[in-house]
Design a protein around this motif. Structure first.
Motif, PDB file in Angstrom:
ATOM      1  N   TYR A  20     -19.958 -27.792 -45.930  1.00  0.00           N
ATOM      2  CA  TYR A  20     -21.516 -27.661 -46.101  1.00  0.00           C
ATOM      3  C   TYR A  20     -21.587 -28.266 -47.795  1.00  0.00           C
ATOM      4  O   TYR A  20     -22.496 -28.976 -47.837  1.00  0.00           O
ATOM      5  CB  TYR A  20     -21.738 -26.101 -46.450  1.00  0.00           C
ATOM      6  CG  TYR A  20     -23.153 -26.036 -46.984  1.00  0.00           C
ATOM      7  CD1 TYR A  20     -24.381 -26.226 -46.236  1.00  0.00           C
ATOM      8  CD2 TYR A  20     -23.036 -25.386 -48.299  1.00  0.00           C
ATOM      9  CE1 TYR A  20     -25.674 -25.904 -46.786  1.00  0.00           C
ATOM     10  CE2 TYR A  20     -24.593 -25.023 -48.838  1.00  0.00           C
ATOM     11  CZ  TYR A  20     -25.432 -25.342 -48.161  1.00  0.00           C
ATOM     12  OH  TYR A  20     -26.849 -25.280 -48.968  1.00  0.00           O
ATOM     13  N   GLY A  21     -20.738 -27.929 -48.680  1.00  0.00           N
ATOM     14  CA  GLY A  21     -20.688 -28.365 -49.988  1.00  0.00           C
ATOM     15  C   GLY A  21     -20.618 -29.843 -50.141  1.00  0.00           C
ATOM     16  O   GLY A  21     -21.504 -30.509 -50.625  1.00  0.00           O
ATOM     17  N   LEU A  22     -19.589 -30.747 -49.294  1.00  0.00           N
ATOM     18  CA  LEU A  22     -19.668 -32.094 -49.399  1.00  0.00           C
ATOM     19  C   LEU A  22     -20.725 -32.760 -48.479  1.00  0.00           C
ATOM     20  O   LEU A  22     -21.027 -33.954 -48.689  1.00  0.00           O
ATOM     21  CB  LEU A  22     -18.111 -32.613 -49.124  1.00  0.00           C
ATOM     22  CG  LEU A  22     -16.968 -31.968 -49.934  1.00  0.00           C
ATOM     23  CD1 LEU A  22     -15.684 -32.672 -49.418  1.00  0.00           C
ATOM     24  CD2 LEU A  22     -17.495 -32.327 -51.299  1.00  0.00           C
ATOM     25  N   LYS A  27     -23.039 -33.645 -53.888  1.00  0.00           N
ATOM     26  CA  LYS A  27     -21.829 -32.858 -53.347  1.00  0.00           C
ATOM     27  C   LYS A  27     -21.384 -31.765 -54.214  1.00  0.00           C
ATOM     28  O   LYS A  27     -21.530 -31.861 -55.548  1.00  0.00           O
ATOM     29  CB  LYS A  27     -20.985 -33.975 -53.359  1.00  0.00           C
ATOM     30  CG  LYS A  27     -21.089 -35.069 -51.996  1.00  0.00           C
ATOM     31  CD  LYS A  27     -19.921 -35.745 -51.986  1.00  0.00           C
ATOM     32  CE  LYS A  27     -19.912 -36.538 -50.580  1.00  0.00           C
ATOM     33  NZ  LYS A  27     -21.196 -37.511 -50.621  1.00  0.00           N
ATOM     34  N   ARG A  28     -21.173 -30.679 -53.595  1.00  0.00           N
ATOM     35  CA  ARG A  28     -20.603 -29.473 -54.636  1.00  0.00           C
ATOM     36  C   ARG A  28     -19.300 -28.837 -53.857  1.00  0.00           C
ATOM     37  O   ARG A  28     -19.055 -28.864 -52.662  1.00  0.00           O
ATOM     38  CB  ARG A  28     -21.784 -28.295 -54.534  1.00  0.00           C
ATOM     39  CG  ARG A  28     -22.884 -28.566 -55.291  1.00  0.00           C
ATOM     40  CD  ARG A  28     -23.235 -27.594 -56.138  1.00  0.00           C
ATOM     41  NE  ARG A  28     -22.135 -26.797 -56.728  1.00  0.00           N
ATOM     42  CZ  ARG A  28     -22.399 -25.987 -57.773  1.00  0.00           C
ATOM     43  NH1 ARG A  28     -23.418 -25.333 -58.040  1.00  0.00           N
ATOM     44  NH2 ARG A  28     -21.344 -25.548 -58.499  1.00  0.00           N
ATOM     45  N   LEU A  29     -18.513 -28.220 -54.849  1.00  0.00           N
ATOM     46  CA  LEU A  29     -17.659 -27.396 -54.209  1.00  0.00           C
ATOM     47  C   LEU A  29     -17.605 -26.007 -55.252  1.00  0.00           C
ATOM     48  O   LEU A  29     -18.002 -26.159 -56.353  1.00  0.00           O
ATOM     49  CB  LEU A  29     -16.185 -27.891 -54.206  1.00  0.00           C
ATOM     50  CG  LEU A  29     -15.842 -29.125 -53.293  1.00  0.00           C
ATOM     51  CD1 LEU A  29     -14.451 -29.705 -53.711  1.00  0.00           C
ATOM     52  CD2 LEU A  29     -15.742 -28.574 -52.042  1.00  0.00           C
ATOM     53  N   ASN A 283     -19.043 -43.829 -58.458  1.00  0.00           N
ATOM     54  CA  ASN A 283     -19.685 -42.963 -59.456  1.00  0.00           C
ATOM     55  C   ASN A 283     -20.345 -41.856 -59.074  1.00  0.00           C
ATOM     56  O   ASN A 283     -20.909 -41.325 -59.829  1.00  0.00           O
ATOM     57  CB  ASN A 283     -20.386 -43.795 -60.430  1.00  0.00           C
ATOM     58  CG  ASN A 283     -19.693 -44.576 -61.332  1.00  0.00           C
ATOM     59  OD1 ASN A 283     -18.440 -44.380 -61.683  1.00  0.00           O
ATOM     60  ND2 ASN A 283     -20.233 -45.845 -61.845  1.00  0.00           N
ATOM     61  N   GLU A 284     -20.405 -41.665 -57.639  1.00  0.00           N
ATOM     62  CA  GLU A 284     -20.949 -40.324 -57.197  1.00  0.00           C
ATOM     63  C   GLU A 284     -19.982 -39.344 -57.364  1.00  0.00           C
ATOM     64  O   GLU A 284     -18.705 -39.234 -57.545  1.00  0.00           O
ATOM     65  CB  GLU A 284     -20.867 -40.446 -55.540  1.00  0.00           C
ATOM     66  CG  GLU A 284     -21.584 -39.197 -55.130  1.00  0.00           C
ATOM     67  CD  GLU A 284     -22.087 -39.440 -53.564  1.00  0.00           C
ATOM     68  OE1 GLU A 284     -21.844 -40.462 -53.069  1.00  0.00           O
ATOM     69  OE2 GLU A 284     -22.275 -38.367 -53.017  1.00  0.00           O
ATOM     70  N   THR A 285     -20.579 -37.873 -57.890  1.00  0.00           N
ATOM     71  CA  THR A 285     -19.762 -36.971 -58.326  1.00  0.00           C
ATOM     72  C   THR A 285     -19.695 -35.783 -57.422  1.00  0.00           C
ATOM     73  O   THR A 285     -20.657 -35.631 -56.405  1.00  0.00           O
ATOM     74  CB  THR A 285     -20.077 -36.357 -59.714  1.00  0.00           C
ATOM     75  OG1 THR A 285     -21.169 -35.412 -59.491  1.00  0.00           O
ATOM     76  CG2 THR A 285     -20.580 -37.552 -60.392  1.00  0.00           C
ATOM     77  N   ILE A 286     -18.637 -34.921 -57.344  1.00  0.00           N
ATOM     78  CA  ILE A 286     -18.651 -33.533 -56.706  1.00  0.00           C
ATOM     79  C   ILE A 286     -18.728 -32.540 -57.763  1.00  0.00           C
ATOM     80  O   ILE A 286     -17.980 -32.883 -58.775  1.00  0.00           O
ATOM     81  CB  ILE A 286     -17.268 -33.268 -55.900  1.00  0.00           C
ATOM     82  CG1 ILE A 286     -17.058 -34.456 -55.159  1.00  0.00           C
ATOM     83  CG2 ILE A 286     -17.420 -32.046 -55.269  1.00  0.00           C
ATOM     84  CD1 ILE A 286     -15.380 -34.553 -54.373  1.00  0.00           C
TER      85      ILE A 286
END
Ligand code: AVJ
Length: 329
Positions: A20-22, A27-29, A283-286
């Motif tokens: 779900y997060g990715l 994106k999140r964890l 450069n995309e971040t989680i």
């Protein structure tokens, strides 16, 4: 603590949360996944880095004010409940002074979902304080306080005035509205004469805040990247740790340190266990963690909105950290 469900979290939940997060646009964890064995050790190491002032400062505040704190309770004995497994240097000072004041009688209820952490800490603690009567409770905090209350009320010899401890500014991982709900739930477990001692990391110069989350030894970076290592080992992930870098900065508008993992290149990462690959732009971040920083006014408001009042904020000389004594109102 945000990792309070860690030991109960199954691989399936981890897989579901990662998927779900990715899968989100941003994106999140969840930071609770930092704390496997390696992550918990890295966190311990963060706490002794010179730039990470939080642990040291809170410890010094306790050391300096322990006499005054103990005096708040005059001649009334207390039972101590700690949210978290205990055995830190901070816990030890508190226990030492209350034991002395109460003529070697003290009931202590450490609460932690991690059974292993709880019992390892407890063994160490009993070594140092053989006279303490310890009641480790392996449970979430709210249910834990409930169990402690039940024990206290069922046993006439146990002081029913409670002091609840919550160190480390762990509240900072919650979004503000969740933090308030957390405090309201704690408040429900307090009787009118109980007290709650909680650490808040305060807003301060950006340079000081950012240094604390970008230590020179790179321990916080390892801690942040460890979440990818964990996905690799537990979920059959394909993350190349070399192609992500740690990034932490103070978001002034939101009053929080944000930690991210930045993809150094455009890449796809396959995670076997969830049968899915995730695309990363360069450069995309989680986004892995928020750590909120508070003003004294925030603390007042939290107290008011959770039907408590600030009895006293114990501060260090720099006013970097507040150990706040809250009481029901
Ligand atoms: C355990 C949430 C208080 O936010 O300072 C330390 C976790 N993250 N370095 C914090 C953490 C990066 C810590 N808390």
């Amino acid at each position: 603590m945000p990792d309070q469900n860690n030991s109960k979290t199954t691989i399936d939940e981890f897989a579901r949360d990662v998927k779900y997060g990715l899968g989100r646009k941003r994106k999140r964890l969840d930071p609770k996944y930092f704390y496997d064995k390696a992550g918990s050790e890295l966190f311990e190491s963060i706490c002794i880095q010179p730039e990470y002032y939080l642990t040291r400062t809170e410890y010094k505040i306790i050391l300096k004010n322990i006499g005054e704190l103990v005096n708040y309770f005059d001649n009334q004995n207390v039972s101590i409940i700690e949210l978290g497994s205990g055995s830190s240097k901070k816990t030890k000072i508190i226990l030492k002074y209350f034991l002395e004041k109460q003529e070697d009688k003290l009931h202590y209820f450490p609460i932690d979902v991690s059974y292993e952490m709880l019992f390892n800490s407890n063994k160490k603690l009993l070594n140092d304080f053989p006279n303490i009567t310890s009641h480790p409770i392996s449970s979430d905090y709210f249910d834990g306080i409930k169990q402690a209350n039940e024990y206290i009320h069922a046993n006439g010899n146990v002081p029913n005035k409670k002091l609840v401890l919550f160190f480390g500014s762990s509240l900072g991982n919650f979004e503000p509205k969740d933090a308030l709900n957390f405090l309201r739930s704690i408040r429900k477990g307090l009787a009118p004469n109980d007290s709650f001692l909680i650490g808040f990391d305060l807003v301060k110069k950006k340079e000081v805040l950012e240094a604390a989350y970008n230590d020179d030894n790179g321990i916080t970076a390892q801690f942040n990247l460890n979440i990818l290592r964990r996905i690799n080992s537990e979920l059959d992930g394909d993350f190349d740790l070399e192609s992500f870098k740690h990034f932490a900065y103070f978001n002034e508008y939101k009053s929080r340190i944000e930690m991210h993992l930045v993809s150094k290149i455009k890449q796809n990462v396959l995670i076997g266990k969830i049968n899915k690959s995730f695309n990363f732009l360069k450069n995309e971040t989680i986004h892995t963690e928020n750590s909120y920083k508070y003003t004294l006014e925030d603390i007042e408001n939290f107290a008011k909105k959770s039907k408590m009042k600030v009895e006293k904020n114990f501060l260090d000389d720099n006013k970097w950290f507040s150990l706040s004594l809250l009481v029901p109102n």
